[in-house]
Each structure stands twice: as C-alpha cells, then as structure tokens.
Motif scaffolding. Structure first.
Motif, mmCIF file in Angstrom:
data_model
loop_
_atom_site.group_PDB
_atom_site.id
_atom_site.type_symbol
_atom_site.label_atom_id
_atom_site.label_comp_id
_atom_site.label_asym_id
_atom_site.label_seq_id
_atom_site.Cartn_x
_atom_site.Cartn_y
_atom_site.Cartn_z
ATOM 1 N N LEU A 198 0.826 -1.197 0.000
ATOM 2 C CA LEU A 198 0.000 0.000 0.000
ATOM 3 C C LEU A 198 0.865 1.254 0.000
ATOM 4 O O LEU A 198 1.880 1.333 0.667
ATOM 5 C CB LEU A 198 -0.925 0.014 1.220
ATOM 6 C CG LEU A 198 -2.134 -0.921 1.191
ATOM 7 C CD1 LEU A 198 -2.851 -0.891 2.530
ATOM 8 C CD2 LEU A 198 -3.093 -0.518 0.081
ATOM 9 N N LYS A 199 0.432 2.244 -0.775
ATOM 10 C CA LYS A 199 1.096 3.540 -0.799
ATOM 11 C C LYS A 199 0.310 4.523 0.075
ATOM 12 O O LYS A 199 -0.868 4.312 0.387
ATOM 13 C CB LYS A 199 1.163 4.070 -2.237
ATOM 14 C CG LYS A 199 2.003 3.218 -3.175
ATOM 15 C CD LYS A 199 3.457 3.289 -2.816
ATOM 16 C CE LYS A 199 4.332 2.526 -3.803
ATOM 17 N NZ LYS A 199 4.405 3.145 -5.132
ATOM 18 N N VAL A 200 0.968 5.608 0.450
ATOM 19 C CA VAL A 200 0.350 6.605 1.319
ATOM 20 C C VAL A 200 -0.927 7.157 0.701
ATOM 21 O O VAL A 200 -1.945 7.348 1.382
ATOM 22 C CB VAL A 200 1.348 7.746 1.618
ATOM 23 C CG1 VAL A 200 0.648 8.890 2.354
ATOM 24 C CG2 VAL A 200 2.515 7.231 2.433
ATOM 25 N N ASN A 201 -0.915 7.420 -0.614
ATOM 26 C CA ASN A 201 -2.099 8.007 -1.245
ATOM 27 C C ASN A 201 -3.294 7.061 -1.265
ATOM 28 O O ASN A 201 -4.414 7.471 -1.577
ATOM 29 C CB ASN A 201 -1.782 8.485 -2.666
ATOM 30 C CG ASN A 201 -1.217 7.394 -3.550
ATOM 31 O OD1 ASN A 201 -1.320 6.208 -3.228
ATOM 32 N ND2 ASN A 201 -0.625 7.774 -4.661
ATOM 33 N N GLN A 202 -3.059 5.781 -0.923
ATOM 34 C CA GLN A 202 -4.161 4.820 -0.867
ATOM 35 C C GLN A 202 -4.817 4.764 0.516
ATOM 36 O O GLN A 202 -5.917 4.226 0.647
ATOM 37 C CB GLN A 202 -3.659 3.428 -1.254
ATOM 38 C CG GLN A 202 -3.192 3.308 -2.698
ATOM 39 C CD GLN A 202 -2.594 1.948 -2.992
ATOM 40 O OE1 GLN A 202 -1.454 1.671 -2.649
ATOM 41 N NE2 GLN A 202 -3.374 1.075 -3.611
ATOM 42 N N ILE A 203 -4.140 5.268 1.524
ATOM 43 C CA ILE A 203 -4.695 5.185 2.879
ATOM 44 C C ILE A 203 -5.001 6.549 3.480
ATOM 45 O O ILE A 203 -5.592 6.631 4.551
ATOM 46 C CB ILE A 203 -3.727 4.425 3.820
ATOM 47 C CG1 ILE A 203 -2.421 5.190 3.999
ATOM 48 C CG2 ILE A 203 -3.459 3.024 3.307
ATOM 49 C CD1 ILE A 203 -1.497 4.591 5.058
ATOM 50 N N SER A 280 3.252 11.571 -0.857
ATOM 51 C CA SER A 280 2.121 10.700 -1.176
ATOM 52 C C SER A 280 2.547 9.372 -1.779
ATOM 53 O O SER A 280 1.840 8.371 -1.654
ATOM 54 C CB SER A 280 1.161 11.414 -2.137
ATOM 55 O OG SER A 280 1.828 11.740 -3.355
ATOM 56 N N GLY A 281 3.697 9.334 -2.460
ATOM 57 C CA GLY A 281 4.115 8.109 -3.125
ATOM 58 C C GLY A 281 4.863 7.130 -2.254
ATOM 59 O O GLY A 281 5.237 6.040 -2.708
ATOM 60 N N LYS A 282 5.087 7.468 -0.990
ATOM 61 C CA LYS A 282 5.830 6.587 -0.094
ATOM 62 C C LYS A 282 4.980 5.376 0.292
ATOM 63 O O LYS A 282 3.759 5.361 0.134
ATOM 64 C CB LYS A 282 6.252 7.345 1.167
ATOM 65 C CG LYS A 282 7.249 8.468 0.919
ATOM 66 C CD LYS A 282 8.592 7.938 0.497
ATOM 67 C CE LYS A 282 9.625 9.041 0.391
ATOM 68 N NZ LYS A 282 10.960 8.527 -0.016
ATOM 69 N N LEU A 302 2.124 15.421 1.665
ATOM 70 C CA LEU A 302 2.454 16.506 0.748
ATOM 71 C C LEU A 302 2.654 15.990 -0.666
ATOM 72 O O LEU A 302 3.067 14.843 -0.876
ATOM 73 C CB LEU A 302 3.747 17.213 1.196
ATOM 74 C CG LEU A 302 3.773 17.797 2.615
ATOM 75 C CD1 LEU A 302 5.142 18.438 2.871
ATOM 76 C CD2 LEU A 302 2.664 18.810 2.816
ATOM 77 N N ASP A 303 2.399 16.886 -1.652
ATOM 78 C CA ASP A 303 2.757 16.546 -3.021
ATOM 79 C C ASP A 303 4.177 17.012 -3.296
ATOM 80 O O ASP A 303 4.887 17.465 -2.388
ATOM 81 C CB ASP A 303 1.755 17.152 -4.019
ATOM 82 C CG ASP A 303 1.751 18.688 -4.013
ATOM 83 O OD1 ASP A 303 2.687 19.304 -3.435
ATOM 84 O OD2 ASP A 303 0.822 19.277 -4.588
ATOM 85 N N GLU A 304 4.623 16.925 -4.534
ATOM 86 C CA GLU A 304 6.002 17.278 -4.862
ATOM 87 C C GLU A 304 6.294 18.760 -4.701
ATOM 88 O O GLU A 304 7.449 19.171 -4.634
ATOM 89 C CB GLU A 304 6.316 16.838 -6.301
ATOM 90 C CG GLU A 304 6.257 15.331 -6.499
ATOM 91 C CD GLU A 304 7.175 14.594 -5.532
ATOM 92 O OE1 GLU A 304 8.326 15.041 -5.338
ATOM 93 O OE2 GLU A 304 6.749 13.557 -4.981
ATOM 94 N N ILE A 309 -2.017 17.496 0.528
ATOM 95 C CA ILE A 309 -3.057 16.867 -0.285
ATOM 96 C C ILE A 309 -3.800 15.789 0.488
ATOM 97 O O ILE A 309 -4.705 15.146 -0.040
ATOM 98 C CB ILE A 309 -2.466 16.258 -1.565
ATOM 99 C CG1 ILE A 309 -1.380 15.231 -1.223
ATOM 100 C CG2 ILE A 309 -1.913 17.338 -2.483
ATOM 101 C CD1 ILE A 309 -0.912 14.433 -2.428
ATOM 102 N N GLY A 310 -3.415 15.596 1.749
ATOM 103 C CA GLY A 310 -4.096 14.576 2.532
ATOM 104 C C GLY A 310 -3.554 14.489 3.941
ATOM 105 O O GLY A 310 -2.562 15.132 4.292
#
Length: 323
Positions: A198-203, A280-282, A302-304, A309-310
């Motif tokens: 799972l990636k951060v943006n999924q949770i 987010s991609g971690k 954070l985004d790039e 963003i979450g």
C-alpha cells in the motif's frame, strides 16, 4: 531451583558462541557470498541440505534466502538418492549443514553431487571432517560448548548456524540491491504485505476530508472546521497553498490554560511549525515508522510542491489492517 538463573546461563552461553563466530569470520564467508550471488545472477538456486536439527535450521535459512531474493530449495537428504536429486541443476550452489561434518546421509550424497557442475558450501563445526574436506568453501560453525547442561542437545551449535545463515542472506540482500518493493512482491499476504504494497495516497484522507485553514483564521472557527471534518488536526496553509503548520486538539488543550481568550486568537500564532510530513508516493510502512518514532496521531501528506493533499489519521490504520 533458580530457573531464571539457568535460563540466563543458556542465553549467555549462546551469546558467547555467537561472539566467537563474529571474531572468526574470514575470507571464506566472502567466497560464499560471491558464489551464491553469481549463482543467483545466472538464474541458479541454492540447494540447502541437512539432517536432524541442522536440517531444521537449513529450512529456515532456505526460507530467508528465498524471501529476500536468493531462490533456495531444501533437499531431503534421506530421499536424495531416490529421485530427489532432480531438484539439483548445473550452476546451483549446495549449502550443506552438519555440526560434525560426518553425517552419513550427507556424506553418501557427495559422490552424486560431484556429477553436477555445482559449488558446495559446507557449514560444519569440524574443519577436518569429511564434509569440510570435500567441499569448495568451508564455513566454520564450531562451538566450544552447547547450552545444554549435558553438552549434548544441539543448542549453541544450531544458533551459530542460524546466525551465519542470516548473515549470508542479509549480505546477499544488500549486494544484490534488494529493495522494499522487491520484498513486497514476495510477501503480498498479511500485515507485512499490506504495509509494503500500500502507498500513502491509498490510505490517506483526501483534500475533501481535511480541515484546511489559513493562519489568520480564529481558533474558534478552526475548531468548528475540525469538528465538521471529524478531523483531529487542522492543516494550516499559506496563500500559495504550501504547508505553514498544523493545529491539533492537543495544541488547543496546552494553550487554553495560559490564554483565556484563545478562541478569539489567530491560529497562526499557536500552530505547530514544521510538522512531520510524508510524500504521497511513499509506502504505508513508512507511515507506521514515522508515527511510532515521533508518537504522533496525524501525518500530513504533501505533493512534490510541498502542498498538503491529505492526512493520515492513526484511527484509519486499523481500517486498512495495518496495526
């Protein structure tokens, strides 16, 4: 009887033998690493063979090697001469485990193994044994004393074998550039698999679930915004949308006693600057690490461009069965 003292004696004896192993690591270990690395890079495998307690340790070593990118199989030495040698192929590495180095079942299959183009790495406690003298690389796992009070049951010797096997697997992992993403491919099941896949943006909770506020907003309104979003943290952003800080219920509680008019103050004066964040991609595994390391309940994503963003809320981790 002082059972605790007896237990400490067992542990101390095994620790002492592991220390002896550490002190005598030499070029043979490097040869073993290089042999296995070359074998795996050429699409070969490690064939692990042992009998009795050494066999059990061999099974664990094989499992560790396989799960970290060095394919390994276990050869049943009792059935090896009755068809199971079929698992061996030219280019493989044989990892043979025997404390005495004289185990009949292993000695008996050496002539058959010599017909293959394989390299034999032997872990034995006797460098003068038949197995040690008839292998390509010998790894010394000699122990001065078993932890067994009778000095009979394999205890210190199996521990030393296991530790050396782990050392081989972990050095190979680094030598081959094995990464978390590779590990995740081999461990898709259970909590371990979930945290690695799972990636951060999924949770995370997305922007529509965040209490986004500006530094000039009154704390009264910030708390209302947090209640509306059912969030434990307000994310404070500057005019350009970048993160300025965060404000939590904990921050409110800490400052309220000192400032009776806190509800009418601007949140920018009481927010936490430079909060812990994550991209987010971690991987989700890194979320768990940061939350445990810093003992926090919320993590800003954070985004790039360093824009929030979450948010990852620890209460959500159970929903994804990550804790």
């Amino acid at each position: 009887m002082d059972y605790l003292e007896k237990a400490r004696r067992v542990i101390a004896l095994e620790m002492a033998e592991v220390q002896r192993l550490l002190d005598r690591l030499d070029g043979s270990f490097l040869e073993a690493v290089e042999a296995i690395q070359s074998c795996v890079e050429n699409r070969g495998k490690v064939v692990v063979v042992g009998v009795g307690k050494s066999g059990h340790i061999g099974e664990k070593i094989a499992a560790t090697l396989t799960s970290t990118g060095s394919p390994a199989v276990v050869l049943n030495s009792l059935n090896a001469l009755h068809g199971d040698l079929g698992v061996v192929a030219d280019g493989d590495v044989i990892l043979a485990l025997s404390s005495s180095g004289e185990t009949d079942e292993l000695v008996n299959i050496l002539p058959a193994l010599s017909r293959f183009q394989v390299r034999i790495i032997a872990m034995t406690g006797n460098p003068k044994s038949f197995l040690a003298q008839n292998c390509h690389i010998h790894l010394d796992v000699n122990v001065e004393q078993e932890a067994c009070p009778l000095n009979l049951a394999p205890t210190s010797s199996t521990t030393v074998m296991l530790v050396l096997g782990d050392a081989l697997a972990m050095v190979l992992l680094e030598a081959r550039g094995f990464q978390k993403e590779d590990f995740a491919r081999f461990h898709p099941g259970g909590r371990l698999g979930r945290t690695l896949l799972l990636k951060v943006n999924q949770i995370m909770r997305g922007p529509e679930q965040m209490a986004l506020v500006d530094p000039a907003m009154k704390i009264r309104d910030v708390l209302l915004k947090m209640a509306e979003m059912r969030a434990g943290v307000a994310v404070v952003v500057d005019e350009d949308g970048t993160l300025a800080g965060i404000f939590t219920h904990g921050d409110f509680g800490r400052h309220f006693q000192k400032h009776q008019d806190l509800l009418e103050r601007e949140v920018g004066g009481f927010m936490t600057l430079k909060p812990i964040t994550i991209r987010s991609g971690k991987l989700a595994a890194e979320v768990l690490h940061l939350i445990e390391q810093h003992r926090i309940d919320d993590l800003v994503v954070l985004d790039e461009d360093s824009r929030p963003i979450g948010v990852v809320d620890t209460q959500d981790l159970a929903r994804f069965r990550l804790v």
